[in-house]
Scaffold this active site. Structure first.
Site, PDB file in Angstrom:
ATOM      1  CD1 TRP A 254      -3.038   1.388   0.848  1.00 51.01           C
ATOM      2  CD2 TRP A 254      -1.463   2.457   2.015  1.00 51.01           C
ATOM      3  NE1 TRP A 254      -3.520   2.632   1.149  1.00 51.01           N
ATOM      4  CE2 TRP A 254      -2.578   3.317   1.858  1.00 51.01           C
ATOM      5  CE3 TRP A 254      -0.357   2.919   2.714  1.00 51.01           C
ATOM      6  CZ2 TRP A 254      -2.606   4.604   2.401  1.00 51.01           C
ATOM      7  CZ3 TRP A 254      -0.379   4.209   3.235  1.00 51.01           C
ATOM      8  CH2 TRP A 254      -1.498   5.023   3.079  1.00 51.01           C
ATOM      9  CG  HIS A 255       3.301   2.471   3.299  1.00 51.96           C
ATOM     10  ND1 HIS A 255       2.586   1.552   4.024  1.00 51.96           N
ATOM     11  CD2 HIS A 255       3.331   3.595   4.053  1.00 51.96           C
ATOM     12  CE1 HIS A 255       2.210   2.094   5.173  1.00 51.96           C
ATOM     13  NE2 HIS A 255       2.649   3.338   5.218  1.00 51.96           N
ATOM     14  N   GLY A 256       3.853   1.688  -1.296  1.00 53.54           N
ATOM     15  CA  GLY A 256       4.577   1.985  -2.520  1.00 53.54           C
ATOM     16  C   GLY A 256       4.690   0.795  -3.445  1.00 53.54           C
TER      17      GLY A 256
ATOM     18  CG  PHE B 167       2.772   6.467   0.348  1.00 51.03           C
ATOM     19  CD1 PHE B 167       3.669   5.934  -0.527  1.00 51.03           C
ATOM     20  CD2 PHE B 167       3.211   6.929   1.583  1.00 51.03           C
ATOM     21  CE1 PHE B 167       5.024   5.834  -0.197  1.00 51.03           C
ATOM     22  CE2 PHE B 167       4.550   6.830   1.926  1.00 51.03           C
ATOM     23  CZ  PHE B 167       5.450   6.289   1.037  1.00 51.03           C
TER      24      PHE B 167
END
Length: 473
Positions: free
Chosen positions: A314-316, A473
């Site tokens: 989800w973060h990257g 993000f």
């Protein structure tokens, strides 16, 4: 447009607040706020406005169809989740997937060069949470599309959280009347957040960026550790500063958003850290992924690993983010396995204090090491940097000494940050509150808030700008 820019501070925010306070009708007030939120999102990327409009339409119609076709609720929910994730996948993960296939099979499918719309992970998760909560019966279907639009596009938390649930602000969309108490508390919270960002996070960013830009070959062990510790401070004060500003603006507008941080660096283990860090994301994954997978009831350790690998993804869109998520998940699984296996015999106070100190050191070591994985551009670079931190692969002729990166201002800011992390300002506030009259305390508080604001503005105006880390993000 970002919260720490002069355009936002001196034009957009005052204009938005004035409009919300002079418009007496809640309907027109909501319309004004919706228009300004769309302006905020489209300020730097107007051609991407259609994406958030598409997200609004998908989630509004999905919830509405659930109420109209009760016997098809599961099918509608499935389609809604798929549409949301496809939108997210295309803009955030398509190039990553193509690159992964190219690397795995030695092929050369051209990348699309897709530019990531800011905040897409946040508003996608918010939209999905609304539809899922309607499916579960936790919230009522909102038949007014403009109210759903306002919920999804509401500018304070639009691009970097906290992730707000519809149930938390459902009543406030229709019924809110912020008074002086809300406005005052909101300003104070906003100034604290702006100060975190402009004074602490941006100062640490200068140190971190200089160290990473100089290249690993120019690092000593001390410089590498300085860079990792400075980044731990940067990311916390950058992200918690944004959350404070979002919560403060929301308060000024009459919305009460959830807290997103609870002093995470005082944690004694990684499980506690994730209860204190990015609380809105952790609770989102808990409620919509972990529990549906079985939670604590079945396949506990599998569920934990899945959730944290998804948290990393989800973060990257890069493998080093996935590995960062797995790194955190691994220690949470280990802590879970060891839970309850400790001796039940009582220990004396000295031993208890010693154990707590060791637990804090352990947690900070794991967290700090994990942030290197997070900061690096790729996994290989992260491994080289970590090797330098532990004296592996050092250059025979490093280019700089640690004094090159540290001056008096950096030392003062680091000391302020550490004082805050250990609860120094909270205790100072309690001390002043207990020993001062109400008037004297109010004067001191006002002076402190204005002092922080002036110093933060000076930092903003001096050109020490860094974009918020979580905007990507």
């Amino acid at each position: 447009m970002v919260f720490s820019s002069t355009v936002f501070l001196f034009c957009f925010l005052p204009l938005t607040l004035i409009g919300c306070y002079i418009i007496r009708s809640q309907t027109y007030r909501n319309a004004w706020l919706l228009i300004m939120s769309l302006v905020f999102f489209g300020w730097s990327q107007p051609r991407y406005l259609w994406i958030i409009v598409a997200s609004i339409i998908i989630n509004y119609l999905s919830a509405l169809f659930m109420s109209l076709f009760e016997h098809k609720k599961k099918e509608v929910l499935f389609l809604a989740v798929v549409c949301n994730l496809l939108l997210l996948f295309y803009y955030k993960y398509l190039d990553f997937s193509i690159q992964t296939l190219n690397d795995a099979f030695g092929i050369s499918i051209p990348l699309r060069g897709i530019i990531l719309p800011i905040g897409i992970s946040f508003f996608t998760f918010q939209g999905m949470s609304y539809v899922i909560d309607v499916f579960k019966g936790d919230v009522r279907v909102q038949k007014n599309p403009l109210k759903v639009a306002l919920y999804i596009v509401l500018f304070p938390q639009l691009v970097a959280g906290p992730i707000v649930r519809y149930i938390d602000i459902e009543n406030e969309i229709d019924n809110r009347n912020p008074g002086m108490a809300d406005f005052s508390a909101g300003i104070t919270r906003f100034v604290i957040g702006l100060s975190k960002k402009a004074i602490i996070a941006n100062t640490m960013a200068e140190v971190v960026d200089t160290i990473w830009d100089a290249g690993i070959s120019n690092n000593t062990v001390a410089i590498a550790w300085l860079g990792s510790i400075a980044y731990s401070l940067q990311i916390f004060y950058d992200f918690s500063g944004y959350s404070d500003m979002a919560i403060g603006i929301g308060r000024m507008l009459g919305f009460h958003f959830c807290e997103n941080f609870d002093r995470p660096y005082i944690s004694r283990n990684i499980t506690e850290f994730w209860r204190r860090w990015h609380i809105s994301l952790s609770s989102w994954f808990r409620d919509y992924v972990y529990i549906p997978l079985g939670g604590n009831r079945k396949h506990l350790y599998r569920n934990l690993i899945i959730v944290f690998m998804l948290t990393g993804l989800w973060h990257g869109a890069s493998w080093h983010f996935v590995i960062w998520g797995a790194w955190n998940g691994f220690f949470i699984v280990v802590e879970r396995l060891l839970r309850g296996r400790g001796k039940s015999a009582s220990v004396d106070e000295k031993n208890a204090i010693g154990k707590n100190i060791l637990r804090h050191i352990y947690a900070l070591f794991v967290i700090n090491t994990g942030w290197v994985l997070f900061r690096a551009d790729n996994f290989a670079l992260a491994m080289k940097y970590l090797g330098t931190m532990f004296g592996i692969g050092l250059s025979g002729m490093p280019g700089f000494k640690i004094s090159w990166y540290v001056n008096n201002w950096v030392l003062v800011v680091m000391a302020i940050a550490i004082f805050d992390i250990v609860g120094g300002f909270t205790r100072l506030k309690q001390f002043c509150d207990a020993r001062m009259s109400g008037t004297a305390y109010s004067v001191v508080k006002l002076a402190a808030v204005y002092g922080m604001f002036l110093l933060a503005i000076m930092r903003v105006m001096s050109g020490t700008y860094n974009p918020f880390i979580y905007f990507q993000f």
